[in-house]
Scaffold this motif. Structure first.
Motif, PDB file in Angstrom:
ATOM      1  N   ALA A 136      70.125  93.353  70.046  1.00 59.16           N
ATOM      2  CA  ALA A 136      70.390  92.455  70.454  1.00 59.16           C
ATOM      3  C   ALA A 136      69.076  91.949  70.878  1.00 59.16           C
ATOM      4  O   ALA A 136      69.291  89.993  71.019  1.00 59.16           O
ATOM      5  CB  ALA A 136      71.310  93.190  71.893  1.00 59.16           C
ATOM      6  N   ALA A 137      67.750  91.534  70.541  1.00 55.01           N
ATOM      7  CA  ALA A 137      66.924  91.263  71.011  1.00 55.01           C
ATOM      8  C   ALA A 137      66.871  90.308  70.003  1.00 55.01           C
ATOM      9  O   ALA A 137      66.350  88.828  70.217  1.00 55.01           O
ATOM     10  CB  ALA A 137      65.616  92.132  71.304  1.00 55.01           C
ATOM     11  N   GLY A 152      67.876  99.288  77.357  1.00 53.51           N
ATOM     12  CA  GLY A 152      68.184  98.816  78.102  1.00 53.51           C
ATOM     13  C   GLY A 152      67.143  97.178  78.710  1.00 53.51           C
ATOM     14  O   GLY A 152      66.903  96.182  79.152  1.00 53.51           O
ATOM     15  N   GLN A 153      65.648  97.669  77.938  1.00 54.58           N
ATOM     16  CA  GLN A 153      64.781  96.702  78.984  1.00 54.58           C
ATOM     17  C   GLN A 153      64.337  96.243  77.590  1.00 54.58           C
ATOM     18  O   GLN A 153      64.057  97.101  76.252  1.00 54.58           O
ATOM     19  CB  GLN A 153      63.149  97.559  79.493  1.00 54.58           C
ATOM     20  CG  GLN A 153      64.307  98.170  80.691  1.00 54.58           C
ATOM     21  CD  GLN A 153      64.372  97.437  81.903  1.00 54.58           C
ATOM     22  OE1 GLN A 153      63.713  96.026  81.379  1.00 54.58           O
ATOM     23  NE2 GLN A 153      64.625  97.798  83.170  1.00 54.58           N
ATOM     24  N   LEU A 154      62.684  94.851  78.302  1.00 52.06           N
ATOM     25  CA  LEU A 154      62.804  94.796  76.512  1.00 52.06           C
ATOM     26  C   LEU A 154      61.092  94.194  76.972  1.00 52.06           C
ATOM     27  O   LEU A 154      61.511  93.475  78.000  1.00 52.06           O
ATOM     28  CB  LEU A 154      63.050  93.069  76.010  1.00 52.06           C
ATOM     29  CG  LEU A 154      62.363  92.373  74.815  1.00 52.06           C
ATOM     30  CD1 LEU A 154      62.562  93.607  73.858  1.00 52.06           C
ATOM     31  CD2 LEU A 154      62.974  90.962  73.998  1.00 52.06           C
ATOM     32  N   TRP A 155      60.322  94.948  76.688  1.00 56.89           N
ATOM     33  CA  TRP A 155      58.799  95.248  77.249  1.00 56.89           C
ATOM     34  C   TRP A 155      58.190  94.334  76.351  1.00 56.89           C
ATOM     35  O   TRP A 155      57.823  94.076  75.438  1.00 56.89           O
ATOM     36  CB  TRP A 155      57.676  96.322  77.609  1.00 56.89           C
ATOM     37  CG  TRP A 155      59.037  96.960  78.084  1.00 56.89           C
ATOM     38  CD1 TRP A 155      60.167  98.225  77.743  1.00 56.89           C
ATOM     39  CD2 TRP A 155      59.457  97.293  79.850  1.00 56.89           C
ATOM     40  NE1 TRP A 155      60.548  98.787  78.913  1.00 56.89           N
ATOM     41  CE2 TRP A 155      60.354  98.495  80.350  1.00 56.89           C
ATOM     42  CE3 TRP A 155      59.104  96.782  80.320  1.00 56.89           C
ATOM     43  CZ2 TRP A 155      60.744  98.644  81.874  1.00 56.89           C
ATOM     44  CZ3 TRP A 155      59.694  96.859  81.777  1.00 56.89           C
ATOM     45  CH2 TRP A 155      59.644  97.586  82.023  1.00 56.89           C
ATOM     46  N   LEU A 179      60.592  92.120  79.761  1.00 66.11           N
ATOM     47  CA  LEU A 179      60.830  90.338  79.201  1.00 66.11           C
ATOM     48  C   LEU A 179      62.236  89.878  79.527  1.00 66.11           C
ATOM     49  O   LEU A 179      62.660  88.881  79.982  1.00 66.11           O
ATOM     50  CB  LEU A 179      60.027  89.822  77.772  1.00 66.11           C
ATOM     51  CG  LEU A 179      58.882  90.306  77.575  1.00 66.11           C
ATOM     52  CD1 LEU A 179      58.893  90.728  76.146  1.00 66.11           C
ATOM     53  CD2 LEU A 179      58.535  88.892  77.950  1.00 66.11           C
ATOM     54  N   ALA A 180      63.374  90.917  79.246  1.00 65.47           N
ATOM     55  CA  ALA A 180      64.743  90.917  79.768  1.00 65.47           C
ATOM     56  C   ALA A 180      64.933  92.064  80.091  1.00 65.47           C
ATOM     57  O   ALA A 180      64.713  93.169  79.422  1.00 65.47           O
ATOM     58  CB  ALA A 180      65.045  90.155  78.427  1.00 65.47           C
ATOM     59  N   GLN A 181      66.384  91.835  80.206  1.00 65.47           N
ATOM     60  CA  GLN A 181      67.021  93.249  80.849  1.00 65.47           C
ATOM     61  C   GLN A 181      68.381  93.223  79.431  1.00 65.47           C
ATOM     62  O   GLN A 181      69.160  92.027  79.532  1.00 65.47           O
ATOM     63  CB  GLN A 181      67.377  93.726  82.077  1.00 65.47           C
ATOM     64  CG  GLN A 181      66.329  94.320  82.710  1.00 65.47           C
ATOM     65  CD  GLN A 181      66.624  94.486  84.520  1.00 65.47           C
ATOM     66  OE1 GLN A 181      66.270  93.694  84.815  1.00 65.47           O
ATOM     67  NE2 GLN A 181      67.267  95.375  84.619  1.00 65.47           N
ATOM     68  N   TRP A 182      69.349  94.067  79.142  1.00 65.96           N
ATOM     69  CA  TRP A 182      70.168  94.129  78.250  1.00 65.96           C
ATOM     70  C   TRP A 182      70.915  95.237  78.772  1.00 65.96           C
ATOM     71  O   TRP A 182      70.690  96.495  78.752  1.00 65.96           O
ATOM     72  CB  TRP A 182      70.134  94.028  77.021  1.00 65.96           C
ATOM     73  CG  TRP A 182      70.979  94.471  76.405  1.00 65.96           C
ATOM     74  CD1 TRP A 182      72.113  92.951  74.933  1.00 65.96           C
ATOM     75  CD2 TRP A 182      72.366  95.157  75.037  1.00 65.96           C
ATOM     76  NE1 TRP A 182      73.065  93.189  74.749  1.00 65.96           N
ATOM     77  CE2 TRP A 182      72.961  94.724  74.362  1.00 65.96           C
ATOM     78  CE3 TRP A 182      72.235  96.629  75.513  1.00 65.96           C
ATOM     79  CZ2 TRP A 182      74.171  95.646  73.942  1.00 65.96           C
ATOM     80  CZ3 TRP A 182      72.783  96.933  75.283  1.00 65.96           C
ATOM     81  CH2 TRP A 182      74.019  96.872  74.665  1.00 65.96           C
ATOM     82  N   ASN A 190      68.451  89.012  83.768  1.00 62.80           N
ATOM     83  CA  ASN A 190      67.145  88.881  83.974  1.00 62.80           C
ATOM     84  C   ASN A 190      65.638  88.360  83.173  1.00 62.80           C
ATOM     85  O   ASN A 190      64.940  88.967  83.039  1.00 62.80           O
ATOM     86  CB  ASN A 190      66.186  90.155  84.662  1.00 62.80           C
ATOM     87  CG  ASN A 190      67.433  90.403  86.483  1.00 62.80           C
ATOM     88  OD1 ASN A 190      67.686  89.318  86.889  1.00 62.80           O
ATOM     89  ND2 ASN A 190      67.802  91.335  86.130  1.00 62.80           N
ATOM     90  N   THR A 191      66.114  86.940  82.517  1.00 64.04           N
ATOM     91  CA  THR A 191      65.606  86.640  81.292  1.00 64.04           C
ATOM     92  C   THR A 191      64.071  86.253  81.714  1.00 64.04           C
ATOM     93  O   THR A 191      63.882  85.243  82.814  1.00 64.04           O
ATOM     94  CB  THR A 191      65.803  86.311  80.370  1.00 64.04           C
ATOM     95  OG1 THR A 191      66.197  84.857  80.959  1.00 64.04           O
ATOM     96  CG2 THR A 191      66.923  86.509  80.256  1.00 64.04           C
ATOM     97  N   ASN A 192      62.494  86.747  81.414  1.00 62.34           N
ATOM     98  CA  ASN A 192      61.647  86.323  81.447  1.00 62.34           C
ATOM     99  C   ASN A 192      60.752  85.655  80.427  1.00 62.34           C
ATOM    100  O   ASN A 192      59.948  86.643  80.862  1.00 62.34           O
ATOM    101  CB  ASN A 192      60.809  87.047  82.419  1.00 62.34           C
ATOM    102  CG  ASN A 192      59.201  86.550  83.039  1.00 62.34           C
ATOM    103  OD1 ASN A 192      59.792  85.173  83.038  1.00 62.34           O
ATOM    104  ND2 ASN A 192      58.472  87.400  83.028  1.00 62.34           N
TER     105      ASN A 192
END
Length: 333
Positions: A136-137, A152-155, A179-182, A190-192
């Protein structure tokens, strides 16, 4: 109709594709077929080509030669793909993510690393969620970083660490956060994500298999004598020192003399905090003598980032100023 993005998938080994053997879990080559149903769910968004590393490895067996091989693979695919997915064992995933992020800082495409705590074929495996998060990223608009997708986390790669061998929440980035959660129900939230920057000329740093970086963690007691003896009689190409708190160490004369001698030989000593969310800085008088002995302030570096920086520094003959500039560029100081 939107054209699917073209993604290269590089399976290097790790628990995600392992099968049971008489000696324990070991990498197996059939992960692509096992993962096919999950990848099929993204077929309208992604066209994925699989590449299998030879040999597949448990990531705890990683070498500097492996890293250079993987960087060569990235170089061979980056121009022809919209993104790269690297399937990797969790034990050293954060180390590899940091190496890739720092050695290939301007690829202009996302490089996502993921793996699993349990094999994909195992009951209640975390692998499906991690694969969904990673795949999904590639839909995130303008995202071109190296990152770890897990649970479910993008680090962001820089600053990430493995924090658990017991839970699916196996990674974290105490300094820079997620950076974001999915999730399957909400998609990304919660995208950053970082603001996009103009493309720069590609930078490629190599890794020398002979680079010798020694890492030491200070503890109360006699281990300072061991560190001093090692620095004196077996000088490496670079040293990561995990000191106390804000970068403090005992003001031991022999230890400080060893640090000064390394500085005179232009061998970098990167001083980082052993605290999970620590930052070395000129706060306490206790650290003053170490700072004047010639160490490099590692700021917010964790061990994985510090090791990657010094491995590249030794391999590419960086001076102290180049290391300090990189620390600033990565917002570690």
């Amino acid at each position: 109709m939107t054209t699917p993005k073209h993604v290269a998938v590089y399976y290097t080994g790790g628990t995600i594709g392992m099968q049971q053997t008489p000696a324990g879990l070991a990498p197996a080559a059939n992960l692509a077929s096992l993962a096919a149903p999950i990848f099929q769910e993204y077929s309208h968004q992604l066209q994925c080509d699989w590449f299998i590393c030879e040999p597949l490895i448990d990531s705890s067996a990683i070498t500097l030669d492996n890293w250079q091989t993987w960087l060569n693979w990235i170089d061979s695919k980056a121009a022809d793909y919209d993104g790269l997915l690297i399937l990797h064992g969790t034990d050293t995933m954060a180390y590899s993510a940091n190496i890739i992020a720092l050695a290939r800082p301007q690829l202009s495409i996302p490089v996502i690393l993921t793996g699993a705590m349990l094999p994909l074929a195992a009951d209640n495996s975390d692998a499906p969620l991690n694969l969904h998060t990673a795949l999904a990223a590639f839909s995130l608009s303008g995202f071109t970083q190296t990152a770890i997708a897990f649970n479910g986390q993008l680090w962001p790669a820089i600053g990430s660490s493995k924090i658990s061998t017991e839970r699916a929440e196996a990674f974290a980035n105490p300094q820079f956060g997620t950076l974001a959660q999915w999730s399957a129900t909400d998609g990304w939230f919660n995208t950053n994500l970082p603001v996009g920057t103009p493309p720069a000329a590609p930078v490629r740093y190599s890794i020398s298999s002979s680079a010798r970086i020694h890492c030491f963690t200070l503890t109360p007691g006699a281990n300072l004598d061991m560190i001093t003896a090692s620095l004196t009689h077996n000088p490496p190409d670079g040293v990561v020192l995990q000191s106390y708190g804000n970068g403090n160490t005992p003001a031991d004369a022999g230890f400080l003399a060893a640090i000064r001698h390394l500085d005179q030989q232009s061998i970098p000593v990167l001083n980082i905090s052993q605290v999970l969310q620590g930052c070395t800085s000129a706060v306490y008088a206790q650290g003053h003598e170490l700072r004047t002995a010639g160490i490099i302030n590692g700021g917010r570096c964790n061990l994985e980032t510090a090791l990657a920086i010094l491995t590249l520094a030794a391999s590419n003959h960086w001076k102290k100023e180049q290391i300090e500039n990189l620390l600033h560029q990565q917002h570690l100081l």
